[in-house]
Scaffold this motif. Structure first.
Motif, PDB file in Angstrom:
ATOM      1  N   PRO A  12       2.092  -7.672  -4.078  1.00  0.00           N
ATOM      2  CA  PRO A  12       1.135  -7.101  -3.128  1.00  0.00           C
ATOM      3  C   PRO A  12      -0.234  -7.775  -3.157  1.00  0.00           C
ATOM      4  N   VAL A  13      -0.901  -7.645  -2.014  1.00  0.00           N
ATOM      5  CA  VAL A  13      -2.274  -8.128  -1.900  1.00  0.00           C
ATOM      6  C   VAL A  13      -3.162  -6.933  -1.561  1.00  0.00           C
ATOM      7  N   ASP A  14      -4.447  -7.104  -1.741  1.00  0.00           N
ATOM      8  CA  ASP A  14      -5.425  -6.114  -1.292  1.00  0.00           C
ATOM      9  C   ASP A  14      -6.462  -6.874  -0.491  1.00  0.00           C
TER      10      ASP A  14
ATOM     11  N   GLY B 264      -2.624  -4.244   8.609  1.00  0.00           N
ATOM     12  CA  GLY B 264      -2.955  -3.002   7.924  1.00  0.00           C
ATOM     13  C   GLY B 264      -4.190  -3.160   7.058  1.00  0.00           C
ATOM     14  N   PRO B 265      -4.744  -2.050   6.569  1.00  0.00           N
ATOM     15  CA  PRO B 265      -5.996  -2.104   5.804  1.00  0.00           C
ATOM     16  C   PRO B 265      -5.920  -2.985   4.561  1.00  0.00           C
ATOM     17  N   SER B 266      -4.770  -3.024   3.896  1.00  0.00           N
ATOM     18  CA  SER B 266      -4.662  -3.804   2.660  1.00  0.00           C
ATOM     19  C   SER B 266      -4.018  -5.162   2.873  1.00  0.00           C
ATOM     20  N   GLY B 267      -3.504  -5.419   4.088  1.00  0.00           N
ATOM     21  CA  GLY B 267      -2.831  -6.688   4.356  1.00  0.00           C
ATOM     22  C   GLY B 267      -1.351  -6.683   4.075  1.00  0.00           C
ATOM     23  N   ASN B 268      -0.753  -5.494   3.862  1.00  0.00           N
ATOM     24  CA  ASN B 268       0.657  -5.405   3.480  1.00  0.00           C
ATOM     25  C   ASN B 268       1.536  -4.690   4.509  1.00  0.00           C
ATOM     26  N   ALA B 269       0.990  -4.347   5.683  1.00  0.00           N
ATOM     27  CA  ALA B 269       1.761  -3.564   6.649  1.00  0.00           C
ATOM     28  C   ALA B 269       3.036  -4.307   7.052  1.00  0.00           C
ATOM     29  N   GLY B 270       4.111  -3.538   7.227  1.00  0.00           N
ATOM     30  CA  GLY B 270       5.391  -4.130   7.622  1.00  0.00           C
ATOM     31  C   GLY B 270       6.282  -4.491   6.463  1.00  0.00           C
ATOM     32  N   HIS B 271       5.952  -4.033   5.268  1.00  0.00           N
ATOM     33  CA  HIS B 271       6.714  -4.406   4.076  1.00  0.00           C
ATOM     34  C   HIS B 271       8.027  -3.617   4.026  1.00  0.00           C
ATOM     35  N   ILE B 272       8.930  -3.988   4.930  1.00  0.00           N
ATOM     36  CA  ILE B 272      10.160  -3.230   5.158  1.00  0.00           C
ATOM     37  C   ILE B 272      11.102  -3.237   3.957  1.00  0.00           C
ATOM     38  N   GLY B 273      10.960  -4.203   3.082  1.00  0.00           N
ATOM     39  CA  GLY B 273      11.863  -4.294   1.938  1.00  0.00           C
ATOM     40  C   GLY B 273      11.836  -3.076   1.047  1.00  0.00           C
ATOM     41  N   HIS B 274      10.751  -2.311   1.118  1.00  0.00           N
ATOM     42  CA  HIS B 274      10.650  -1.141   0.246  1.00  0.00           C
ATOM     43  C   HIS B 274      10.639   0.174   1.028  1.00  0.00           C
ATOM     44  N   ILE B 275      11.327   0.154   2.171  1.00  0.00           N
ATOM     45  CA  ILE B 275      11.745   1.397   2.817  1.00  0.00           C
ATOM     46  C   ILE B 275      13.048   1.821   2.148  1.00  0.00           C
ATOM     47  N   SER B 276      13.134   3.076   1.763  1.00  0.00           N
ATOM     48  CA  SER B 276      14.359   3.581   1.135  1.00  0.00           C
ATOM     49  C   SER B 276      15.375   3.948   2.213  1.00  0.00           C
ATOM     50  N   VAL B 277      16.558   3.355   2.122  1.00  0.00           N
ATOM     51  CA  VAL B 277      17.621   3.641   3.090  1.00  0.00           C
ATOM     52  C   VAL B 277      18.838   4.269   2.417  1.00  0.00           C
ATOM     53  N   ASP B 278      18.740   4.530   1.115  1.00  0.00           N
ATOM     54  CA  ASP B 278      19.823   5.184   0.369  1.00  0.00           C
ATOM     55  C   ASP B 278      19.162   6.083  -0.667  1.00  0.00           C
ATOM     56  N   LEU B 279      19.047   7.364  -0.326  1.00  0.00           N
ATOM     57  CA  LEU B 279      18.232   8.268  -1.145  1.00  0.00           C
ATOM     58  C   LEU B 279      18.728   8.394  -2.582  1.00  0.00           C
ATOM     59  N   ASP B 280      20.008   8.205  -2.804  1.00  0.00           N
ATOM     60  CA  ASP B 280      20.576   8.274  -4.151  1.00  0.00           C
ATOM     61  C   ASP B 280      21.009   6.898  -4.647  1.00  0.00           C
TER      62      ASP B 280
END
Length: 318
Positions: A74-76, A155-171
Motif C-alpha cells: 500500500p501507499v499513502d 482515492g484519498p490514499s492512492g489505493n482505490a480500486g484494490h479489487i484483490g482484497h475484496i472478499s468473495v468467499d466468506l469462509d
C-alpha cells in the motif's frame, strides 16, 4: 493533455524503472535498475536515486514539469509514504519527500501500481474512450484501479480500486492481508497453481508448477487445470460484478501474467460474469485484455502526473 514532458517511476519488488514521457504517451528516455528488495531502506532509495540521476542526465530533463510515481502498495498518497509488501524495509517510507528533494523540488504525484495501470489503459489502451472502467493486474498478486466519470480515481490514499482484497468467499482461506477468501487468494498466479497442485495436478517433466504451466495443461484439456482456472475466473467475476454494481463501470480491463492465459481465463470469466452481473445497469459490462504491456506502470505514472498538473492549472482532467 499537455505536450511537455513528465518523469515517471515504476517501483516494484523486482525492478525500479524510470522514464521521460511526452504528452502523447511516448517514452522518450527509459532506464531501469533491479530492486534491492531485501536490503535496508537507504539501499533501496539509492537505487531510485540512480534511476533519477540517469534520467536527469538526459538533455530533455530541462523540459520536465512534474514526476509521477506508481509504486507497489500500500501507499499513502496524502502522506507521501509507501509500504510495499514486497519491499520489507520500506514501511511508511517518505518516498515523495525524498524524490522531490532529489529532483530539485519537482511536483510529485504518488499512486499505487494498480491505479497507474488503470491510468495507462484509460489514456492509451483498452479502456480508452470509456468513462467508467476498472483496470486490473492479475499476476503474483491482484491489483486494480478505477476510472470514474472520465477521470482517474485514485482515492484519498492512492489505493482505490484494490479489487484483490475484496472478499468473495466468506469462509475461504485466510489471506496474508488478514481477511478471508479474497480475490487475490483465489485468482493470483501462485494461488491458481497452488489449487491445481492440491487437487492432484502434476507438473510435466520440466517440473514447471507455475500458473503458466497450469494454463498450458488446461489448454490441453487437463480437467484439474481447467477447474483451477474456472475457480479463479469465478472469483474475478464476483469481484468485478461487485465493483460494477457499486460504481457502475462499463468495462473491466485485465492484464498481468495470468491474463496471458488468454481464453483459458477469459472464456470462463465471461461466463461467470453473466451469472454475477445480473442487475439491469451492469448487464452490458464487458471484459477485455489489457494492451499496454510491460511499460504500463510508467505510462500510467506519467498520466497521473499529467492529470495532477492539469488539475492544478484548473483545466479539464485527462
Amino acid at each position: 493533455m499537455h505536450t511537455d514532458l513528465v518523469a515517471a517511476l515504476d517501483i516494484g519488488g523486482t525492478k525500479i524503472a524510470g522514464a521521460l514521457v511526452d504528452g502523447d504517451g511516448t517514452l522518450r528516455v527509459r532506464v531501469q535498475r533491479p530492486t534491492p528488495a531485501r536490503e535496508d531502506s537507504e539501499t533501496v532509495m539509492a537505487a531510485v536515486a540512480e534511476v533519477l540521476a540517469e534520467l536527469s542526465a538526459s538533455p530533455l530533463w530541462g523540459r520536465v514539469t512534474a514526476l509521477g510515481i506508481g509504486s507497489a502498495g500500500p501507499v499513502d498518497a496524502a502522506a507521501g509514504t509507501v509500504s510495499p509488501v514486497n519491499v520489507p524495509a520500506w514501511r511508511d517510507f517518505p518516498l515523495v519527500e525524498r524524490v522531490r528533494a532529489a529532483t530539485g523540488g519537482l511536483p510529485v504525484e504518488l499512486v499505487c501500481d494498480g491505479v497507474a495501470i488503470a491510468a495507462a489503459e484509460h489514456w492509451m489502451g483498452a479502456a480508452r474512450g470509456h468513462d467508467n472502467a476498472l483496470c486490473m493486474v492479475v499476476s503474483t498478486g491482484v491489483g486494480g484501479g478505477l476510472v470514474l466519470g472520465g477521470a482517474l480515481h485514485p482515492g484519498p490514499s492512492g489505493n482505490a480500486g484494490h479489487i484483490g482484497h475484496i472478499s468473495v468467499d466468506l469462509d475461504g482461506d485466510p489471506c496474508p492481508c488478514g481477511a478471508r477468501g479474497c480475490v487475490e487468494r483465489i485468482a493470483s498466479g501462485p494461488n491458481i497453481a497452488r489449487r491445481a497442485l492440491e487437487s492432484g495436478w502434476l507438473p510435466g517433466p520440466d517440473g514447471d508448477a507455475t500458473a503458466a504451466a497450469v494454463a498450458a495443461a488446461a489448454r490441453a484439456g487437463d480437467p484439474v487445470a481447467v477447474a483451477s482456472f474456472e475457480r479463479a475466473a469465478q472469483a474475478l467475476a464476483a469481484g468485478i460484478a461487485a465493483t460494477a454494481t457499486l460504481v457502475e463501470i462499463d468495462i473491466a480491463v485485465i492484464g498481468g501474467g495470468v491474463a496471458g492465459a488468454g481464453e483459458v481465463l477469459f472464456a470462463p470469466l465471461r461466463s461467470a460474469l453473466r451469472r454475477y452481473a445480473t442487475l439491469s445497469f451492469v448487464q452490458k459490462l464487458t471484459v477485455a485484455p489489457a494492451v499496454m504491456g510491460n511499460d504500463a506502470g510508467l505510462v500510467g505514472a506519467a498520466a497521473a502526473a499529467f492529470a495532477a498538473r492539469v488539475a492544478a492549472d484548473g483545466a479539464v482532467s485527462v
